[in-house]
Design a protein around this motif. Structure first.
Motif, PDB file in Angstrom:
ATOM      1  N   ALA A 150      -3.287 -12.650  12.362  1.00 43.77           N
ATOM      2  CA  ALA A 150      -3.942 -11.386  12.734  1.00 43.77           C
ATOM      3  C   ALA A 150      -3.166 -10.178  12.218  1.00 43.77           C
ATOM      4  O   ALA A 150      -3.766  -9.190  11.777  1.00 43.77           O
ATOM      5  N   GLY A 151      -1.817 -10.231  12.282  1.00 43.05           N
ATOM      6  CA  GLY A 151      -1.024  -9.102  11.814  1.00 43.05           C
ATOM      7  C   GLY A 151      -1.242  -8.825  10.340  1.00 43.05           C
ATOM      8  O   GLY A 151      -1.294  -7.664   9.913  1.00 43.05           O
ATOM      9  N   VAL A 152      -1.380  -9.874   9.540  1.00 41.65           N
ATOM     10  CA  VAL A 152      -1.629  -9.698   8.101  1.00 41.65           C
ATOM     11  C   VAL A 152      -3.016  -9.071   7.889  1.00 41.65           C
ATOM     12  O   VAL A 152      -3.183  -8.162   7.067  1.00 41.65           O
ATOM     13  N   ARG A 153      -4.026  -9.556   8.631  1.00 42.18           N
ATOM     14  CA  ARG A 153      -5.364  -8.986   8.486  1.00 42.18           C
ATOM     15  C   ARG A 153      -5.360  -7.495   8.845  1.00 42.18           C
ATOM     16  O   ARG A 153      -5.948  -6.673   8.143  1.00 42.18           O
ATOM     17  N   ALA A 154      -4.692  -7.168   9.926  1.00 42.93           N
ATOM     18  CA  ALA A 154      -4.653  -5.763  10.350  1.00 42.93           C
ATOM     19  C   ALA A 154      -3.964  -4.895   9.312  1.00 42.93           C
ATOM     20  O   ALA A 154      -4.431  -3.788   8.987  1.00 42.93           O
ATOM     21  N   ARG A 155      -2.839  -5.370   8.756  1.00 44.13           N
ATOM     22  CA  ARG A 155      -2.119  -4.568   7.751  1.00 44.13           C
ATOM     23  C   ARG A 155      -2.911  -4.492   6.450  1.00 44.13           C
ATOM     24  O   ARG A 155      -2.832  -3.490   5.726  1.00 44.13           O
ATOM     25  N   ALA A 156      -3.694  -5.513   6.136  1.00 41.91           N
ATOM     26  CA  ALA A 156      -4.525  -5.452   4.933  1.00 41.91           C
ATOM     27  C   ALA A 156      -5.587  -4.365   5.076  1.00 41.91           C
ATOM     28  O   ALA A 156      -5.857  -3.607   4.139  1.00 41.91           O
ATOM     29  N   VAL A 157      -6.180  -4.281   6.258  1.00 45.13           N
ATOM     30  CA  VAL A 157      -7.159  -3.208   6.511  1.00 45.13           C
ATOM     31  C   VAL A 157      -6.484  -1.844   6.397  1.00 45.13           C
ATOM     32  O   VAL A 157      -6.993  -0.932   5.739  1.00 45.13           O
ATOM     33  N   ALA A 158      -5.316  -1.699   7.046  1.00 49.26           N
ATOM     34  CA  ALA A 158      -4.596  -0.422   6.991  1.00 49.26           C
ATOM     35  C   ALA A 158      -4.189  -0.083   5.559  1.00 49.26           C
ATOM     36  O   ALA A 158      -4.241   1.082   5.144  1.00 49.26           O
ATOM     37  N   GLY A 159      -3.800  -1.108   4.788  1.00 53.21           N
ATOM     38  CA  GLY A 159      -3.408  -0.864   3.399  1.00 53.21           C
ATOM     39  C   GLY A 159      -4.570  -0.408   2.550  1.00 53.21           C
ATOM     40  O   GLY A 159      -4.434   0.519   1.734  1.00 53.21           O
ATOM     41  N   LEU A 160      -5.729  -1.024   2.713  1.00 50.18           N
ATOM     42  CA  LEU A 160      -6.911  -0.600   1.947  1.00 50.18           C
ATOM     43  C   LEU A 160      -7.321   0.819   2.320  1.00 50.18           C
ATOM     44  O   LEU A 160      -7.749   1.597   1.466  1.00 50.18           O
ATOM     45  N   ALA A 165       0.825  -1.209   0.000  1.00 52.10           N
ATOM     46  CA  ALA A 165       0.000   0.000   0.000  1.00 52.10           C
ATOM     47  C   ALA A 165       0.859   1.259   0.000  1.00 52.10           C
ATOM     48  O   ALA A 165       0.482   2.288  -0.577  1.00 52.10           O
ATOM     49  N   GLU A 166       2.035   1.187   0.620  1.00 54.97           N
ATOM     50  CA  GLU A 166       2.890   2.374   0.719  1.00 54.97           C
ATOM     51  C   GLU A 166       3.490   2.772  -0.618  1.00 54.97           C
ATOM     52  O   GLU A 166       3.762   3.958  -0.843  1.00 54.97           O
ATOM     53  N   ALA A 171     -11.257   1.336   1.240  1.00 57.07           N
ATOM     54  CA  ALA A 171     -11.910   0.646   2.351  1.00 57.07           C
ATOM     55  C   ALA A 171     -13.409   0.583   2.100  1.00 57.07           C
ATOM     56  O   ALA A 171     -14.089   1.616   2.040  1.00 57.07           O
ATOM     57  N   ASP A 172     -13.934  -0.620   1.951  1.00 57.03           N
ATOM     58  CA  ASP A 172     -15.364  -0.822   1.700  1.00 57.03           C
ATOM     59  C   ASP A 172     -16.046  -1.203   3.022  1.00 57.03           C
ATOM     60  O   ASP A 172     -15.701  -2.225   3.636  1.00 57.03           O
ATOM     61  N   ALA A 173     -17.021  -0.388   3.435  1.00 55.73           N
ATOM     62  CA  ALA A 173     -17.655  -0.599   4.735  1.00 55.73           C
ATOM     63  C   ALA A 173     -18.341  -1.961   4.816  1.00 55.73           C
ATOM     64  O   ALA A 173     -18.246  -2.659   5.840  1.00 55.73           O
ATOM     65  N   LYS A 174     -19.012  -2.365   3.774  1.00 60.71           N
ATOM     66  CA  LYS A 174     -19.745  -3.630   3.800  1.00 60.71           C
ATOM     67  C   LYS A 174     -18.783  -4.812   3.938  1.00 60.71           C
ATOM     68  O   LYS A 174     -19.051  -5.769   4.673  1.00 60.71           O
ATOM     69  N   GLN A 175     -17.657  -4.735   3.246  1.00 60.88           N
ATOM     70  CA  GLN A 175     -16.702  -5.842   3.277  1.00 60.88           C
ATOM     71  C   GLN A 175     -15.950  -5.909   4.613  1.00 60.88           C
ATOM     72  O   GLN A 175     -15.626  -6.995   5.102  1.00 60.88           O
ATOM     73  N   ALA A 225      -7.424  -7.701  18.802  1.00 58.60           N
ATOM     74  CA  ALA A 225      -7.685  -6.288  19.081  1.00 58.60           C
ATOM     75  C   ALA A 225      -7.083  -5.379  18.009  1.00 58.60           C
ATOM     76  O   ALA A 225      -7.680  -4.364  17.637  1.00 58.60           O
ATOM     77  N   GLY A 226      -5.892  -5.738  17.483  1.00 62.19           N
ATOM     78  CA  GLY A 226      -5.262  -4.895  16.465  1.00 62.19           C
ATOM     79  C   GLY A 226      -6.068  -4.812  15.194  1.00 62.19           C
ATOM     80  O   GLY A 226      -6.134  -3.759  14.545  1.00 62.19           O
ATOM     81  N   VAL A 227      -6.709  -5.918  14.825  1.00 62.78           N
ATOM     82  CA  VAL A 227      -7.545  -5.922  13.618  1.00 62.78           C
ATOM     83  C   VAL A 227      -8.754  -5.029  13.813  1.00 62.78           C
ATOM     84  O   VAL A 227      -9.125  -4.226  12.937  1.00 62.78           O
ATOM     85  N   VAL A 228      -9.414  -5.141  14.968  1.00 57.16           N
ATOM     86  CA  VAL A 228     -10.593  -4.311  15.246  1.00 57.16           C
ATOM     87  C   VAL A 228     -10.205  -2.839  15.312  1.00 57.16           C
ATOM     88  O   VAL A 228     -10.928  -1.969  14.811  1.00 57.16           O
ATOM     89  N   ARG A 229      -9.066  -2.551  15.887  1.00 54.84           N
ATOM     90  CA  ARG A 229      -8.619  -1.163  15.971  1.00 54.84           C
ATOM     91  C   ARG A 229      -8.400  -0.569  14.590  1.00 54.84           C
ATOM     92  O   ARG A 229      -8.845   0.554  14.292  1.00 54.84           O
ATOM     93  N   GLU A 230      -7.715  -1.305  13.698  1.00 63.93           N
ATOM     94  CA  GLU A 230      -7.488  -0.814  12.338  1.00 63.93           C
ATOM     95  C   GLU A 230      -8.804  -0.704  11.573  1.00 63.93           C
ATOM     96  O   GLU A 230      -9.026   0.239  10.811  1.00 63.93           O
ATOM     97  N   THR A 231      -9.706  -1.669  11.770  1.00 63.15           N
ATOM     98  CA  THR A 231     -10.992  -1.649  11.079  1.00 63.15           C
ATOM     99  C   THR A 231     -11.827  -0.456  11.523  1.00 63.15           C
ATOM    100  O   THR A 231     -12.459   0.220  10.705  1.00 63.15           O
ATOM    101  N   THR A 232     -11.829  -0.184  12.812  1.00 66.28           N
ATOM    102  CA  THR A 232     -12.569   0.970  13.325  1.00 66.28           C
ATOM    103  C   THR A 232     -12.057   2.261  12.710  1.00 66.28           C
ATOM    104  O   THR A 232     -12.843   3.111  12.268  1.00 66.28           O
TER     105      THR A 232
END
Length: 473
Positions: A327-337, A307-308, A343-347, A357-364
């Motif tokens: 979990a770290g990959v999921r969190a970075r994928a959210v941050a990258g999108l 993403a960078e 970032a698609d809200a529905k998805q 917690a890190g994934v939820v924090r990035e998603t929020t």
């Protein structure tokens, strides 16, 4: 240890009663000397009889000649400038009082200052300078404090590596910076010692000083193995980034490729610079890594790295990673999108229930701009005490971003939450709440919700909030 001026006042009172200096304060602690200096003046200001002997009886020099070490220490801190000046002159008899002479070198009275500076220059040698360095450097931060620092520098330039090493471990980072700067200027440290200091010290200035000095030795190829590996393996990202950047100068640009996926954004940026300088495209590396969405070895740094330096078309590689087992990959994928504005809200909505917690924090964070698109009842369910804390916090943040009655409803609910921080955030949200311009006036629920948070307002402010919402008090 004298932790504040009250301790300094207590120490001054004990010294006035004849207590020995060494049993009253920690003579090796600069803070104790400064607290005593301030404490003496404070006590004498409120109790003029504190040190009366030499003010009204015998001539000042004669009185000071008769004083003990403890009483002369008080005279060195006296509020009267003539007393301090004469006390500095008489303190030659007591070498243990030299720290107070250091303090007087920055005195606001010129004659006191000059007398103290003359005495300090005569008394300083390498041994005493090492002992006094922490105090001199602390006094050096004051107005008129530069003289002592200059004198200290001149003396310690004669110190050996072993002597200066005492200051490398000082808890005061200003002392460590000073010592390393002198050692580097005097070329007293071997490159391996510089790299260890850069990797081990917690102060960023020391890290930069030592890493930069170590890297100047890269002109000698024989030193590459003693300099680069410790820098590249350092836990601190600033030090690792210095090592990665130096790979190009050392002719080892190929070794920068693994650092493209480093956990630090700074290190990744430096690695991309080195890789580009050798003619490669970092984005191609990232795309190669991210084409296997189920690879358990996929480093999270590679995901955010794409993403960078990638573009919006790379979002197609990141979306499958939202379901990655790590979990770290999921969190970075959210941050990258989010970084790619894809970032698609529905998805992303299901990730608000993620166990990490890190994934939820990035998603929020990613969903905050589109918080009003999320169903409020669904979010309110996630603020209940049965949910994990990180889920409750994420749902609360999104509801708070709604504004209006939705935000008030969400904030009043957690006022009795078992989590202290969430209760505090909820209370702050209620206190700063105002009706939205497009909200319905006169809504009875608003009045009920404000009443539930009545304890957070004064009566006047509560009436004002209700008036703004068109609700009867």
């Amino acid at each position: 240890m004298l932790e504040n001026i009250e301790d300094g006042k207590a120490a001054a009172t004990r010294l006035a009663g004849g207590a020995p200096l060494h049993s009253t304060l920690d003579v090796a602690d600069p803070a104790d000397w400064l607290a005593l200096d301030a404490g003496v003046r404070e006590v004498a200001w409120h109790r003029p009889q504190f040190l009366p002997e030499w003010e009204h009886s015998a001539p000042l020099p004669a009185v000071l000649t008769q004083l003990s070490e403890s009483r002369l220490a008080l005279a060195l801190c006296h509020r009267d400038g003539r007393t301090r000046q004469e006390a500095v002159r008489r303190s030659v008899r007591f070498p243990a009082l030299l720290p107070l002479v250091v303090v007087r070198c920055a005195d606001w009275v010129g004659p006191v200052r000059e007398q103290a500076r003359q005495l300090l220059c005569k008394a300083l040698n390498v041994g005493s300078a090492l002992d006094l360095a922490p105090l001199i450097l602390r006094v050096g931060r004051r107005d008129r404090g530069a003289f002592g620092v200059d004198a200290l520098s001149q003396i310690l330039r004669q110190a050996s590596h072993g002597q200066l090493a005492v200051l490398f471990a000082d808890p005061d980072r200003i002392v460590r910076r000073f010592a390393y700067q002198l050692a580097i200027e005097g070329r007293l440290l071997h490159p391996a010692e510089l790299t260890r200091a850069a990797a081990g010290d917690q102060d960023t200035v020391v890290q930069d000083l030592c890493a930069t000095a170590a890297l100047t030795t890269l002109r000698d190829k024989d030193l590459h193995e003693s300099v680069l590996p410790p820098l590249l393996s350092a836990r601190n990202p600033r030090v690792r980034s210095a090592g990665v950047t130096a790979l190009r100068r050392a002719g080892r640009s190929k070794q920068a490729e693994p650092f493209l996926s480093d956990r630090s954004a700074l290190v990744r940026a430096c690695a991309r610079y080195v890789v580009r300088q050798q003619g490669d495209d970092p984005a191609a590396w990232y795309r190669k890594w991210c084409t296997a969405p189920d690879d358990p070895q996929l480093p999270p740094g590679a995901v955010i790295g794409l993403a960078e330096c990638g573009n919006r078309t790379d979002a197609g590689l990141l979306r499958p990673l939202l379901a990655h087992p790590t979990a770290g990959v999921r969190a970075r994928a959210v941050a990258g999108l989010r970084a790619l504005d894809c970032a698609d809200a529905k998805q992303m909505r299901p990730l608000l229930d993620d166990p990490a917690a890190g994934v939820v924090r990035e998603t929020t964070t990613a969903l905050l701009p589109s918080a009003k698109e999320l169903p409020t009842d669904w979010l309110l369910e996630r603020t209940s005490s049965e949910r994990p804390r990180h889920v409750r916090v994420g749902a609360f943040r999104l509801l708070d971003a709604h504004g209006g009655i939705v935000a008030l409803r969400a904030a009043v609910g957690p006022l009795k939450d078992p989590d202290v921080k969430l209760r505090t955030w909820a209370a702050q949200s209620v206190q700063r709440w105002h009706p939205s311009p497009d909200g319905q006036r006169g809504d009875a629920e608003v009045g009920e919700l404000l009443d539930r948070g009545r304890h957070l307002f004064s009566d006047h402010v509560l009436r004002r909030r209700k008036w703004e919402a068109g609700v009867d008090s």
